[in-house]
Design an enzyme around this catalytic site. Structure first.
Site, PDB file in Angstrom:
ATOM      1  CG  ASP A 438      -6.681  -0.622   5.652  1.00  0.00           C
ATOM      2  OD1 ASP A 438      -5.770  -1.698   6.761  1.00  0.00           O
ATOM      3  OD2 ASP A 438      -6.144  -0.735   4.924  1.00  0.00           O
ATOM      4  CD  GLU A 495      -2.262  -2.262   7.658  1.00  0.00           C
ATOM      5  OE1 GLU A 495      -2.843  -3.055   6.158  1.00  0.00           O
ATOM      6  OE2 GLU A 495      -2.217  -1.563   8.142  1.00  0.00           O
TER       7      GLU A 495
HETATM    8  P1  C2E Z   1      -2.926   0.313   3.929  1.00  0.00           P
HETATM    9  O1  C2E Z   1      -4.702   0.028   2.882  1.00  0.00           O
HETATM   10  O2  C2E Z   1      -2.968   0.382   4.867  1.00  0.00           O
HETATM   11  O3  C2E Z   1      -1.926  -0.327   2.489  1.00  0.00           O
HETATM   12  C1  C2E Z   1      -0.729  -0.692   2.832  1.00  0.00           C
HETATM   13  C2  C2E Z   1       0.709   0.039   2.506  1.00  0.00           C
HETATM   14  O4  C2E Z   1       1.305   0.103   3.522  1.00  0.00           O
HETATM   15  C3  C2E Z   1       0.641   0.305   0.955  1.00  0.00           C
HETATM   16  O5  C2E Z   1       1.544   1.493   0.740  1.00  0.00           O
HETATM   17  C4  C2E Z   1       1.953  -0.696   1.510  1.00  0.00           C
HETATM   18  O6  C2E Z   1       3.031  -0.478   0.182  1.00  0.00           O
HETATM   19  C5  C2E Z   1       2.211  -0.492   2.424  1.00  0.00           C
HETATM   20  N1  C2E Z   1       3.203  -1.864   2.925  1.00  0.00           N
HETATM   21  C6  C2E Z   1       3.160  -3.084   3.148  1.00  0.00           C
HETATM   22  N2  C2E Z   1       4.230  -3.554   3.685  1.00  0.00           N
HETATM   23  C7  C2E Z   1       4.713  -2.520   4.413  1.00  0.00           C
HETATM   24  C8  C2E Z   1       5.794  -2.587   4.834  1.00  0.00           C
HETATM   25  O7  C2E Z   1       6.469  -4.488   5.244  1.00  0.00           O
HETATM   26  N3  C2E Z   1       6.361  -1.406   5.593  1.00  0.00           N
HETATM   27  C9  C2E Z   1       6.138  -0.773   5.646  1.00  0.00           C
HETATM   28  N4  C2E Z   1       6.611   0.209   6.104  1.00  0.00           N
HETATM   29  N5  C2E Z   1       4.538  -0.625   4.525  1.00  0.00           N
HETATM   30  C10 C2E Z   1       4.101  -1.358   3.588  1.00  0.00           C
HETATM   31  P2  C2E Z   1       1.204   2.123  -0.018  1.00  0.00           P
HETATM   32  O8  C2E Z   1       0.446   1.851  -1.235  1.00  0.00           O
HETATM   33  O9  C2E Z   1       1.680   3.718  -0.097  1.00  0.00           O
HETATM   34  O10 C2E Z   1      -0.810   3.291   0.721  1.00  0.00           O
HETATM   35  C11 C2E Z   1      -1.376   3.409   1.442  1.00  0.00           C
HETATM   36  C12 C2E Z   1      -2.115   3.490   1.762  1.00  0.00           C
HETATM   37  O11 C2E Z   1      -2.779   4.193   0.408  1.00  0.00           O
HETATM   38  C13 C2E Z   1      -3.633   2.495   2.234  1.00  0.00           C
HETATM   39  O12 C2E Z   1      -3.224   2.195   2.993  1.00  0.00           O
HETATM   40  C14 C2E Z   1      -4.125   2.369   1.230  1.00  0.00           C
HETATM   41  O13 C2E Z   1      -5.287   3.369   2.371  1.00  0.00           O
HETATM   42  C15 C2E Z   1      -4.489   3.578   0.628  1.00  0.00           C
HETATM   43  N6  C2E Z   1      -4.478   3.604  -0.999  1.00  0.00           N
HETATM   44  C16 C2E Z   1      -3.871   2.542  -1.749  1.00  0.00           C
HETATM   45  N7  C2E Z   1      -4.939   2.374  -2.588  1.00  0.00           N
HETATM   46  C17 C2E Z   1      -5.582   2.578  -2.795  1.00  0.00           C
HETATM   47  C18 C2E Z   1      -7.107   3.040  -3.846  1.00  0.00           C
HETATM   48  O14 C2E Z   1      -6.970   1.979  -4.806  1.00  0.00           O
HETATM   49  N8  C2E Z   1      -8.118   3.390  -2.806  1.00  0.00           N
HETATM   50  C19 C2E Z   1      -7.986   3.980  -2.117  1.00  0.00           C
HETATM   51  N9  C2E Z   1      -9.401   4.845  -0.958  1.00  0.00           N
HETATM   52  N10 C2E Z   1      -7.258   4.412  -0.821  1.00  0.00           N
HETATM   53  C20 C2E Z   1      -6.083   3.814  -1.393  1.00  0.00           C
HETATM   54 MG    MG Z   2      -3.882  -0.478   5.930  1.00  0.00          MG
HETATM   55 MG    MG Z   3      -5.658  -0.998   3.396  1.00  0.00          MG
END
Ligand code: C2E
Ligand code: MG
Ligand code: MG
Length: 572
Positions: A438, A495
């Protein structure tokens, strides 16, 4: 943070010494009386008897009286006895002083590093504050905490951890000016106390920088080779006491420096920060957040949201990435950027993650069998030797085929314990679970890591994708990662696709999967189900699925990717 204790002499040593002294004391008093009497008698009697002996030797008399001679001999014996006891007593006093000195040293210093300890630094700091004040100086308190020491300790063993602490103490001690104090407060926490000219606080900034540089120089201890960074919190004795508005003493300085140090960690570690009043309220907020998070886990407030993953060439929905959300009654809907780091720090990430993954597996079971589920895993979880077993147990409980599950790990996971990560990834892959790297491009994974770790997919970090439309450099990076993926035979997901323009560019560059706000924001399970029902992508309400077969074959999946297949029961 606990306050600083007052120094406490080693009570056991003192009590023992006292008892022994008491018993001997009465005997010694008696012996002193007897010796004194013997001396008086010797003086009175000695002249007569010795005079008699001399006269008799010269043939002038009959010699001394026999009784008096015996008494004199007894006197001499008593005097010798008294003298020997005096010698013995002097030796005992010397030994007792030595034992007391050792007990004091033990009570005031840290046995591992030889620095002062938490107990002794307080009173010594108070003394330094008073002395500095008399000279027109101020006392500065520096709190030092090693970054990520727990991980180093866990990976390399406590013997290496101990040696590392000793080395860090030595390095810090070397840069401190004469007359300053250095203490180990416990664990990987050190404190320095330095008096300075109040008009030259930059002296302490310089010192803090030197400490950071000295500690972070490459270190080699046993098997461990690497760098240790530190975070420092600083405060000074002439600042306003913003904690309890009382006089500034050692305990207050320690508390303020600790808060500043904590803030330095939060701001990215490997830095120093001076204490400011606003930090206190942040700390309070953070501790409230921690308690709310603990409560939230027990109340099941963490829920999975889902983001669509699309085949960019065909526009077909291939699956969802699960992104955790905290549905907090007090705080509303909280994003993972806020709660994941806290859960990691307080050791609850495993529990939290298992909760949301279990729910996600139950949700995903309702989807059409060709749809995959991706879940994010924290680096902390990868260090859990039982992680693979826990995951397989969740799969078995949800009766979800491992081949429909993808684990996303970030590049930061690869920095430490690469062999451990390799074993874990291999064992997950053997069960048929897919592994994606990732946020690719933001970390420092090397080509050799990409080659040696059996990843199934690379996910280009959204920072390159979102900026692609108007940043040529980002576009070049995407091209490069695409070539890299081809070289390693790894398919790619982009992504953060937010616009048609970016989508079209990506479609021209290669054959990617993609996700982003262009296709919709992450949504909860009921909204996913509504959308899937519209597209006829819900699982058929078939007869209950047969249990996974023990031969490692999985069924019902259509991943379109070349990967090993396995079954949860194989390892569970
Ligand atoms: P990630 O795995 O890289 O997840 C993608 C993040 O990018 C998600 O933020 C998503 O909402 C956001 N995103 C998706 N499409 C777009 C877009 O078009 N533009 C922009 N600006 N952002 C977009 P989110 O949900 O805030 O998650 C952030 C990070 O938190 C995730 O990055 C992941 O690393 C972590 N995360 C989320 N859920 C879990 C989990 O259950 N366990 C763990 N360990 N980490 C998690
Ligand atoms: Mg990611
Ligand atoms: Mg991810």
């Amino acid at each position: 943070m606990a306050g600083i204790d007052k120094p406490r002499p080693d009570r056991t040593a003192r009590a023992l010494a006292g008892k022994v002294r008491g018993r001997h004391g009465e005997r010694d008093l008696l012996l002193l009386g007897v010796t004194a009497a013997a001396t008086i008698l010797f003086v009175g009697n000695g002249g007569t008897v010795l005079g008699g002996i001399v006269a008799s030797a010269a043939g002038l008399g009959m010699g001394p009286d026999r009784l008096l001679t015996n008494a004199l001999l007894l006197n001499i014996a008593l005097l010798i006895l008294g003298w020997r006891r005096h010698e013995q007593l002097s030796r005992e006093v010397r030994e007792h002083r030595l034992a007391e000195e050792q007990a004091r040293l033990l009570a005031e210093t840290d046995a591992l590093t030889g620095c002062l300890n938490r107990r002794s630094i307080g009173p010594l700091t108070d003394r330094l504050i008073a002395e500095a004040q008399a000279r027109g100086e101020v006392t500065t308190f520096i709190m030092i905490d090693l970054d990520n020491f727990k991980q180093i300790n866990d990976f390399n063993g406590h013997a290496v951890g101990d040696q590392l602490l000793v080395e860090c103490a030595r390095r810090i001690g070397e840069v401190l000016p004469a007359g300053s104090l250095l203490a180990r407060l416990g664990g990987d926490e050190f404190a320095c106390v330095v008096s300075i000219d109040p008009h030259r606080p930059e002296i302490v900034d310089g010192l803090a920088e030197r400490i950071i540089r000295a500690v972070s120089a490459p270190v080699r201890v046993g098997e461990f080779r690497g760098q240790v960074t530190v975070s420092l919190g600083l405060t000074r004795s002439d600042c306003r006491n913003q904690l309890n508005h009382g006089p500034i003493d050692a305990a207050t300085l320690l508390h303020m420096a600790d808060i500043a140090m904590y803030q330095a960690k939060k701001n990215g570690r490997n830095r120093h920060l001076w204490f400011e009043g606003t930090m206190e309220s942040e700390i309070r907020y953070r501790s409230e957040l921690e308690s709310a998070l603990r409560r939230g886990i027990t109340q099941g407030e963490f829920v999975p949201y889902y983001e669509q993953q699309i085949d960019l060439r065909t526009g077909e929905l291939t699956g969802f990435e699960m992104l955790a959300r905290w549905n907090s009654p007090q705080l509303g809907l909280v994003g993972p950027e806020v709660f994941i780091p806290i859960a990691e720090e307080i050791g609850l990430i495993g529990e939290l993650s298992e909760q949301v993954i279990a729910q996600a597996l139950r949700d995903a079971r309702e989807w059409a069998p060709q749809l995959t589920l991706s879940v994010n895993i924290s680096p902390i979880q990868l260090r859990d030797p039982w992680f693979a077993q826990k995951l397989l147990k969740l799969l078995v409980e949800a009766n979800f085929p491992p081949s429909r599950l993808d684990i996303e790990i970030t590049e930061t996971c690869l920095h430490q314990n690469i062999s451990g990560v390799h074993t874990l990834i291999t064992s997950l892959k053997n069960q048929g679970i897919g592994i994606s790297l990732d946020d690719f491009g933001t970390g420092y994974s090397s080509l050799s890591q990409l080659k040696s770790l059996p990843f199934d997919r690379i996910k280009i970090d959204r920072s390159f994708i979102t900026t692609m439309a108007n940043d040529a450099e980002s576009e070049t990076i995407v091209h490069t990662i695409k070539s890299l993926g081809e070289g390693f035979g790894l398919p790619i997901t982009a992504e953060g696709i937010e616009s048609r323009e970016v989508l079209e560019k990506l479609q021209k560059i290669g054959n990617f999967k993609g996700q982003g706000y262009l296709y919709g924001r992450p949504v909860p399970a009921d909204m996913v189900n509504a959308m899937l029902a519209q597209r006829d992508l819900m699982a058929a309400p078939a007869a209950p699925a047969p249990p996974p077969s023990p031969d490692g074959e999985t069924r019902g999946e259509n991943r379109g990717e070349n990967r090993d297949r396995g079954d949860a029961t194989a390892a569970a």
